[in-house]
Design a protein around this motif. Structure first.
Motif, mmCIF file in Angstrom:
data_model
loop_
_atom_site.group_PDB
_atom_site.id
_atom_site.type_symbol
_atom_site.label_atom_id
_atom_site.label_comp_id
_atom_site.label_asym_id
_atom_site.label_seq_id
_atom_site.Cartn_x
_atom_site.Cartn_y
_atom_site.Cartn_z
ATOM 1 N N MET A 245 -23.487 2.670 -20.461
ATOM 2 C CA MET A 245 -22.088 2.252 -20.428
ATOM 3 C C MET A 245 -21.343 2.772 -19.194
ATOM 4 S SD MET A 245 -21.579 0.262 -22.984
ATOM 5 C CE MET A 245 -19.793 0.204 -23.031
ATOM 6 N N VAL A 246 -21.625 4.021 -18.800
ATOM 7 C CA VAL A 246 -20.893 4.594 -17.668
ATOM 8 C C VAL A 246 -21.234 3.888 -16.349
ATOM 9 C CG1 VAL A 246 -20.551 6.667 -16.269
ATOM 10 C CG2 VAL A 246 -20.518 6.824 -18.768
ATOM 11 N N PRO A 247 -22.529 3.705 -15.993
ATOM 12 C CA PRO A 247 -22.825 2.967 -14.752
ATOM 13 C C PRO A 247 -22.305 1.527 -14.785
ATOM 14 C CG PRO A 247 -24.771 4.154 -15.499
ATOM 15 C CD PRO A 247 -23.764 4.245 -16.600
ATOM 16 N N ALA A 248 -22.430 0.873 -15.946
ATOM 17 C CA ALA A 248 -21.933 -0.501 -16.058
ATOM 18 C C ALA A 248 -20.419 -0.549 -15.885
ATOM 19 C CB ALA A 248 -22.328 -1.093 -17.408
ATOM 20 N N SER A 249 -19.720 0.447 -16.411
ATOM 21 C CA SER A 249 -18.262 0.504 -16.281
ATOM 22 C C SER A 249 -17.839 0.727 -14.832
ATOM 23 C CB SER A 249 -17.695 1.613 -17.166
ATOM 24 O OG SER A 249 -17.968 1.358 -18.525
ATOM 25 N N LEU A 250 -18.558 1.611 -14.141
ATOM 26 C CA LEU A 250 -18.252 1.867 -12.730
ATOM 27 C C LEU A 250 -18.442 0.604 -11.893
ATOM 28 C CD1 LEU A 250 -19.917 5.376 -12.259
ATOM 29 C CD2 LEU A 250 -17.477 4.858 -12.020
ATOM 30 N N TYR A 251 -19.557 -0.106 -12.123
ATOM 31 C CA TYR A 251 -19.828 -1.323 -11.349
ATOM 32 C C TYR A 251 -18.825 -2.426 -11.697
ATOM 33 C CZ TYR A 251 -22.200 -5.395 -9.428
ATOM 34 O OH TYR A 251 -22.479 -6.553 -8.737
ATOM 35 N N LEU A 252 -18.477 -2.535 -12.982
ATOM 36 C CA LEU A 252 -17.501 -3.549 -13.368
ATOM 37 C C LEU A 252 -16.139 -3.277 -12.734
ATOM 38 C CD1 LEU A 252 -16.502 -5.980 -14.876
ATOM 39 C CD2 LEU A 252 -16.347 -4.618 -16.959
ATOM 40 N N GLY A 253 -15.774 -2.007 -12.609
ATOM 41 C CA GLY A 253 -14.516 -1.694 -11.938
ATOM 42 C C GLY A 253 -14.493 -2.213 -10.514
ATOM 43 N N PHE A 254 -15.634 -2.083 -9.827
ATOM 44 C CA PHE A 254 -15.745 -2.597 -8.453
ATOM 45 C C PHE A 254 -15.634 -4.121 -8.414
ATOM 46 C CE2 PHE A 254 -18.869 -4.420 -5.404
ATOM 47 C CZ PHE A 254 -18.142 -4.215 -4.240
ATOM 48 N N THR A 255 -16.418 -4.802 -9.238
ATOM 49 C CA THR A 255 -16.406 -6.272 -9.204
ATOM 50 C C THR A 255 -15.106 -6.853 -9.764
ATOM 51 O OG1 THR A 255 -17.558 -6.368 -11.340
ATOM 52 C CG2 THR A 255 -18.909 -6.433 -9.342
ATOM 53 N N ALA A 256 -14.493 -6.148 -10.723
ATOM 54 C CA ALA A 256 -13.226 -6.634 -11.278
ATOM 55 C C ALA A 256 -12.125 -6.632 -10.224
ATOM 56 C CB ALA A 256 -12.805 -5.777 -12.473
ATOM 57 N N SER A 257 -12.111 -5.604 -9.369
ATOM 58 C CA SER A 257 -11.100 -5.558 -8.303
ATOM 59 C C SER A 257 -11.261 -6.740 -7.359
ATOM 60 C CB SER A 257 -11.222 -4.243 -7.526
ATOM 61 O OG SER A 257 -12.427 -4.188 -6.778
ATOM 62 N N ILE A 258 -12.496 -7.158 -7.134
ATOM 63 C CA ILE A 258 -12.764 -8.285 -6.239
ATOM 64 C C ILE A 258 -12.391 -9.610 -6.895
ATOM 65 C CG2 ILE A 258 -14.609 -9.560 -5.062
ATOM 66 C CD1 ILE A 258 -16.028 -6.888 -4.660
ATOM 67 N N ILE A 259 -12.818 -9.808 -8.155
ATOM 68 C CA ILE A 259 -12.604 -11.094 -8.796
ATOM 69 C C ILE A 259 -11.120 -11.375 -9.014
ATOM 70 C CG2 ILE A 259 -12.720 -10.366 -11.227
ATOM 71 C CD1 ILE A 259 -14.397 -12.829 -11.803
ATOM 72 N N TRP A 260 -10.330 -10.319 -9.277
ATOM 73 C CA TRP A 260 -8.919 -10.578 -9.566
ATOM 74 C C TRP A 260 -8.097 -10.814 -8.300
ATOM 75 C CZ3 TRP A 260 -7.234 -12.586 -13.681
ATOM 76 C CH2 TRP A 260 -7.861 -12.333 -14.901
ATOM 77 N N VAL A 261 -8.432 -10.132 -7.214
ATOM 78 C CA VAL A 261 -7.767 -10.442 -5.949
ATOM 79 C C VAL A 261 -8.159 -11.851 -5.501
ATOM 80 C CG1 VAL A 261 -7.591 -9.834 -3.497
ATOM 81 C CG2 VAL A 261 -7.564 -8.039 -5.228
ATOM 82 N N ALA A 262 -9.435 -12.194 -5.671
ATOM 83 C CA ALA A 262 -9.906 -13.531 -5.296
ATOM 84 C C ALA A 262 -9.249 -14.601 -6.156
ATOM 85 C CB ALA A 262 -11.427 -13.603 -5.429
ATOM 86 N N GLU A 263 -9.089 -14.314 -7.447
ATOM 87 C CA GLU A 263 -8.448 -15.301 -8.343
ATOM 88 C C GLU A 263 -7.013 -15.570 -7.940
ATOM 89 O OE1 GLU A 263 -5.545 -16.385 -11.079
ATOM 90 O OE2 GLU A 263 -5.883 -14.246 -10.729
ATOM 91 N N GLY A 264 -6.245 -14.494 -7.716
ATOM 92 C CA GLY A 264 -4.843 -14.682 -7.333
ATOM 93 C C GLY A 264 -4.709 -15.430 -6.020
#
Length: 451
Positions: free
Chosen positions: A127-146
């Motif tokens: 869960m911890v490594p997956a959470s860290l990686y998701l934090g990285f990709t989430a920052s990208i996907i939401w800036v890209a979405e907006g």
């Protein structure tokens, strides 16, 4: 006969020359029709991509504090996720500009897929490594979405000669309405597939549920490949040609440029509150209000109602948006909805299993969802209107403050009283209202009326 034939030939030549003369205009009209339909097509694909990805993630997030409750694994994982999200949002702008919004959206879905996969084998090592990686990709996907959604709306407005404010509202309304419906579909799946034991604990169905979620996310990722790539046009799409001349350091500095604008400083409380109110319903409302009254399996049903009103609110708010004044008025309505819920919970947040208690919980979930729909559509439309030439950086600021607030809630909530959280929300909500009022009445006059 010869004279009549000559007249016919002259007439035909005249008509032919007239058609040839109008050919460029017809070609321009045909091009406008194709490009405007492309923008609408991209809006629909983007909306369905996020629907399939986030119907899985949203429902999983609602359940983390209950399903992975041992040693607060679920809550801590979400706190790590949003802390990573906050930090990575500082570098999201240059990454999105380098990769392009479409490629960034595709990359962003990978983190959500991995996080759901980790929930099939929940432990600190997954869960911890997956959470860290998701934090990285989430920052990208939401800036890209907006960025992608704003550029598509501007392109459609320019090519169809429509008011930009109204088109931004409509595009945001459709997207966030579809996005909010993820709460309905995902939580109904949770309600159907999860089983509750005698002590109110979920005992079965989680493996099947997360397997279904993985399939949904895979479909969403595939859809993202069908999005059109943005090109450098007058309509306001990504200026990739200019950005290639900038160093990474220059692009990182560009992330902080909006902070030099007093409008962004006035908006920060609202951006923070938009994160707090989302984390509150995910971590606090489900754990301290819903679960004690109707059990873990009932969380899905209540959150489905939250999502339904969120979706309707997003669509209605988007349709009513025309400019800065309308955004402020609609946002004040959302503030009122959530202020009433905070007041009700402040008076009492302990509910039994009676029908009256269930009605109370459902009404509060619906009101909170209505407010959330308003904040989602209006905050994004407001940033697009106020910062038309710095779109990526503006949406980076949104996610920095929003995700930072969410991570604080997940880390702090296990250690503070529920009433303390209510007080923090109420204070931030009031400050947000003051900042929005100042933008509307003092700064709004300087905003150009785009049409």
């Amino acid at each position: 006969m010869t004279m009549e034939a000559g007249n016919e030939n002259v007439s035909l030549l005249s008509e032919s020359s007239s058609i040839d003369g109008n050919a460029p205009e017809l070609q321009r009209l045909n091009f406008r029709s194709k490009t405007s339909s492309r923008h609408l097509r991209d809006l629909h694909i983007l909306s369905f991509t996020f629907l399939f990805v986030f119907l899985a993630y949203a429902a999983a997030q609602n359940l983390e504090s209950s399903v992975n409750s041992e040693k607060n694994l679920g809550t801590t994982s979400l706190g790590i996720l949003y802390l990573s999200f906050t930090v990575c949002s500082f570098v999201a702008t240059p990454i999105v500009r380098r990769l392009g919004s479409k490629n960034s959206l595709i990359l962003g879905t990978s983190g959500y897929w991995l996080f759901i996969a980790a929930n099939l084998f929940p432990s600190w090592y997954t869960m911890v490594p997956a959470s860290l990686y998701l934090g990285f990709t989430a920052s990208i996907i939401w800036v890209a979405e907006g960025t992608y959604l704003t550029f598509a709306a501007r392109g459609h407005a320019t090519e169809c000669n429509l008011p930009e404010g109204a088109v931004l509202g409509n595009f945001n309304g459709e997207f966030w309405g579809m996005f909010a419906s993820t709460q309905v579909i995902g939580n109904l799946l949770s309600l159907v597939l999860l089983k509750t034991g005698t002590e109110g604990k979920s005992t079965s169905g989680t493996t099947l549920l997360f397997a279904v979620f993985l399939g949904s996310m895979t479909l969403g990722t595939i859809l993202a490949f069908f999005l059109s790539k943005q090109t450098n046009t007058k309509a306001g799409v990504m200026q990739s040609g200019n950005d290639s001349c900038l160093t990474v350091g220059d692009q990182l500095k560009a992330t902080f440029v909006p902070l030099l604008d007093k409008r962004m400083l006035l908006l920060i409380p609202l951006l923070v509150y938009s994160g707090l109110e989302q984390a509150f319903v995910w971590a606090e409302f489900t754990k301290y209000v819903v679960e004690p009254a109707i059990g873990v399996a009932g969380v899905g049903g209540v959150m489905a109602i939250f999502g339904a009103t969120d979706a309707v609110s997003s669509l209605v708010a988007g349709r009513l948006t025309t400019g800065l004044l309308s955004i402020s008025s609609i946002t004040c309505t959302g503030i009122l909805f959530q202020a009433l819920v905070l007041l009700r919970l402040w008076l009492s947040h302990s509910f039994g299993s009676s029908r009256a208690s269930l009605i109370n919980i459902v009404v509060m979930a619906a009101a909170w969802g209505a407010g959330d729909g308003v904040f989602n559509t209006q905050t994004n439309a407001l940033l697009a209107i106020l910062f038309p030439h710095d779109t990526e950086a503006a949406f980076s600021q949104l996610k920095i403050w929003q995700s930072g607030a969410i991570s604080v809630v997940f880390f702090v909530s296990p250690h503070i009283a529920f009433t303390t959280m209510l007080a923090a929300l109420a204070i931030t909500l009031f400050i947000s209202l003051v900042g929005l009022s100042m933008i509307t009445f003092y700064v709004g006059k300087a905003v150009p009326q785009r049409s």
